[in-house]
Every structure is written in structure tokens, then in C-alpha cells.
Write a protein that holds these residues in place. Structure first.
Motif, PDB file in Angstrom:
ATOM      1  N   ALA A 112       0.825  -1.206   0.000  1.00 52.73           N
ATOM      2  CA  ALA A 112       0.000   0.000   0.000  1.00 52.73           C
ATOM      3  C   ALA A 112       0.863   1.263   0.000  1.00 52.73           C
ATOM      4  O   ALA A 112       0.560   2.241  -0.696  1.00 52.73           O
ATOM      5  CB  ALA A 112      -0.939  -0.004   1.203  1.00 52.73           C
ATOM      6  N   GLY A 134       2.157   1.908  -3.292  1.00 53.92           N
ATOM      7  CA  GLY A 134       1.101   2.285  -4.230  1.00 53.92           C
ATOM      8  C   GLY A 134       0.671   3.733  -4.148  1.00 53.92           C
ATOM      9  O   GLY A 134      -0.170   4.185  -4.941  1.00 53.92           O
ATOM     10  N   TRP A 177      -3.075   4.818  -4.100  1.00 55.96           N
ATOM     11  CA  TRP A 177      -3.841   4.009  -3.165  1.00 55.96           C
ATOM     12  C   TRP A 177      -4.800   4.877  -2.354  1.00 55.96           C
ATOM     13  O   TRP A 177      -6.000   4.581  -2.260  1.00 55.96           O
ATOM     14  CB  TRP A 177      -2.905   3.223  -2.252  1.00 55.96           C
ATOM     15  CG  TRP A 177      -3.596   2.459  -1.169  1.00 55.96           C
ATOM     16  CD1 TRP A 177      -3.515   2.668   0.172  1.00 55.96           C
ATOM     17  CD2 TRP A 177      -4.501   1.344  -1.337  1.00 55.96           C
ATOM     18  NE1 TRP A 177      -4.299   1.769   0.855  1.00 55.96           N
ATOM     19  CE2 TRP A 177      -4.906   0.940  -0.044  1.00 55.96           C
ATOM     20  CE3 TRP A 177      -4.990   0.664  -2.441  1.00 55.96           C
ATOM     21  CZ2 TRP A 177      -5.794  -0.111   0.161  1.00 55.96           C
ATOM     22  CZ3 TRP A 177      -5.875  -0.390  -2.233  1.00 55.96           C
ATOM     23  CH2 TRP A 177      -6.265  -0.768  -0.950  1.00 55.96           C
ATOM     24  N   CYS A 231      -5.565  -5.681  -4.386  1.00 59.36           N
ATOM     25  CA  CYS A 231      -5.737  -4.238  -4.538  1.00 59.36           C
ATOM     26  C   CYS A 231      -7.201  -3.892  -4.798  1.00 59.36           C
ATOM     27  O   CYS A 231      -7.769  -3.002  -4.163  1.00 59.36           O
ATOM     28  CB  CYS A 231      -4.858  -3.726  -5.670  1.00 59.36           C
ATOM     29  SG  CYS A 231      -4.966  -1.928  -5.881  1.00 59.36           S
ATOM     30  N   CYS A 261      -9.380  -2.209  -1.710  1.00 61.29           N
ATOM     31  CA  CYS A 261      -9.838  -0.846  -1.964  1.00 61.29           C
ATOM     32  C   CYS A 261     -11.318  -0.721  -1.635  1.00 61.29           C
ATOM     33  O   CYS A 261     -11.745   0.213  -0.938  1.00 61.29           O
ATOM     34  CB  CYS A 261      -9.575  -0.477  -3.424  1.00 61.29           C
ATOM     35  SG  CYS A 261     -10.256   1.128  -3.922  1.00 61.29           S
ATOM     36  N   SER A 274      -3.802   0.370  -8.336  1.00 57.06           N
ATOM     37  CA  SER A 274      -4.283   1.517  -7.564  1.00 57.06           C
ATOM     38  C   SER A 274      -4.524   2.721  -8.477  1.00 57.06           C
ATOM     39  O   SER A 274      -5.520   3.439  -8.334  1.00 57.06           O
ATOM     40  CB  SER A 274      -3.268   1.894  -6.482  1.00 57.06           C
ATOM     41  OG  SER A 274      -3.090   0.860  -5.546  1.00 57.06           O
TER      42      SER A 274
END
Length: 240
Positions: free
Chosen positions: A26, A29, A33, A152, A156, A221
Motif C-alpha cells: 500500500a 502504491g 492508493w 488491490c 480498496c 491503484s
């Protein structure tokens, strides 16, 4: 703006001794993200201010994507290293092709979208790019490659779903149910399982293999942000 961590997993652990491999993903990202999990589109789902044209645009694109997500899960079921992992992924695939499909049909009806419109819809460029990454990683790559892309996408949705679930539900059933689908304990359990699976696999990989996973997570992301942006504005994104 959230700053991206650029170092290796070992570097990240040195600064964050209790960090999980997925925390590092994360951090690698960012800023995409955070942009994806906090996008105004996701907030509008929770507070009921979602324009119907924006949600219609979103649902049509997401509906065209479901088949590719199902194929991704099929690839992962085939590649999963053990029966427990296969069972977890198979269970989610069954849910995707039953309850979630029913949600789409009822929502299209409520929004006045004819069956011919969503059944004949072609994927837009953002959705196509999103699907391409998922299908390529899960079909041609390793189990870990496909799993990190699934992580991901689903993490999310859990992140914004749980946030919006803390608000009073909007009046529109298609918004309220979409929140609930991504905030229920069963979905949380599944996403936490993906995280645990990746936390077990990732640290055992070589440095270059870990960076490949981080690149895939970051790409996903970025595309997730672009997906929400297109639904929200109706305009092509510069994030592709």
C-alpha cells in the motif's frame, strides 16, 4: 498528498518493525492508493449525493468488468497452492456470479437502463486497461501476481465500504446495498484472507519478485483511481 515509499520491503520493515508485507504494498502504491480509497465518487455513494448519470456510467462499466473478474478468479483457483486457498477463491467466485449479478439487474431497472444497453455495452478504455492487468497477471503470471491484483481491487472496496458504512444509509437502495456488499463481515473476512495469503507469500520472494508485486499493486491503484474518476466526471483520465 500521501507520499510514496520507494524502498524495499526490508527497508520498510527497518522503519516499521511490525509492518505486514501488504502494508508495504500500500505504501508503494501511493499516492494512488489513497486517491482510490478516498475518491469523491466513493464518498458520494455513502452520503447519497451521487448523480444518477454518474452511477449509471459506473454500473455499466463495472457490469462489463464482472466477466473478467470471474475469469481472474478462475485462473487463481487453478493456480492456488492448496485446497484451502482454492475453496476461499471458489466461494467468492460463486458469490460474484449470484448475489452481485442480481444487484446489477435490479439497479439497472431502478435507474431506467434498458437491458439492451448494458448487455451490449463495450468496455471503456479504463475498464479495458484494468481488465488487461488482471487477466494478464492471473493468466500469464504467477499465483502471487494474480493475487496481488485481486488484493488491490477488493481491499480498496473494503476500505471505502467500511468508511461509508459508518454513515446513515442513503435512500437509494442501489447505493445502500453497494455499501453493504462491501462492508459485511463475509467480505471483510475474504479480504483479510487475501491479505494474510499475500503476507505469507511476499516475504519469501526475492527482492525483484517483491518489486514486481509492488509495481502491479501500484498500477492497479492508479487504474482504480482512473475508474472512479471516469465514472464521476465522464471524462477520459490521464492516469492510464
Amino acid at each position: 498528498m500521501t507520499i510514496r515509499f520507494t524502498g524495499s520491503f526490508k527497508d520498510y520493515q527497518a522503519h516499521n518493525p511490525d509492518a505486514r508485507f501488504t502494508n508495504w504494498l500500500a505504501a508503494k502504491g501511493e499516492p494512488y492508493w489513497t486517491q482510490a480509497t478516498s475518491h469523491p465518487f466513493t464518498q458520494a455513494i455513502g452520503d447519497g449525493t451521487m448523480p444518477s448519470e454518474a452511477y449509471t456510467r459506473y454500473l455499466i462499466e463495472d457490469y462489463t468488468f464482472v466477466t473478467d473478474l470471474a475469469s481472474t478468479l478462475g485462473f487463481l483457483v487453478a493456480k492456488a497452492p492448496g485446497m484451502r486457498s482454492k475453496a476461499k477463491l471458489s466461494g467468492f467466485l460463486a458469490l460474484l456470479t449470484s448475489e452481485e449479478n442480481d444487484y446489477f439487474l435490479r439497479s439497472f431497472e431502478a435507474l431506467g437502463v434498458p437491458a439492451g444497453t448494458y448487455e451490449a455495452a463495450a468496455q471503456g478504455p479504463v475498464t479495458r486497461a484494468f481488465s488487461d492487468v488482471l487477466l494478464s497477471a492471473s493468466g500469464e503470471g504467477s499465483y502471487a501476481d494474480g493475487l496481488v491484483c485481486l488484493l488491490c481491487a477488493e481491499w480498496c472496496y473494503l476500505s471505502w465500504g467500511q468508511r461509508e458504512a459508518a454513515k446513515p444509509r442513503p435512500d437509494q437502495f442501489y447505493l445502500a446495498e453497494w455499501i453493504d456488499l462491501h462492508a459485511v463481515s463475509g467480505f471483510e473476512t475474504f479480504v483479510n484472507w487475501i491479505r494474510s495469503e499475500m503476507d505469507g507469500i511476499g516475504p519469501e520472494l526475492s527482492g525483484p519478485e517483491q518489486e514486481t508485486l509492488a509495481s502491479l499493486f501500484r498500477r492497479m491503484s492508479r487504474l482504480e483511481t482512473a475508474f472512479f474518476e471516469y465514472a464521476w466526471t465522464g471524462k477520459a483520465s490521464n492516469l492510464l
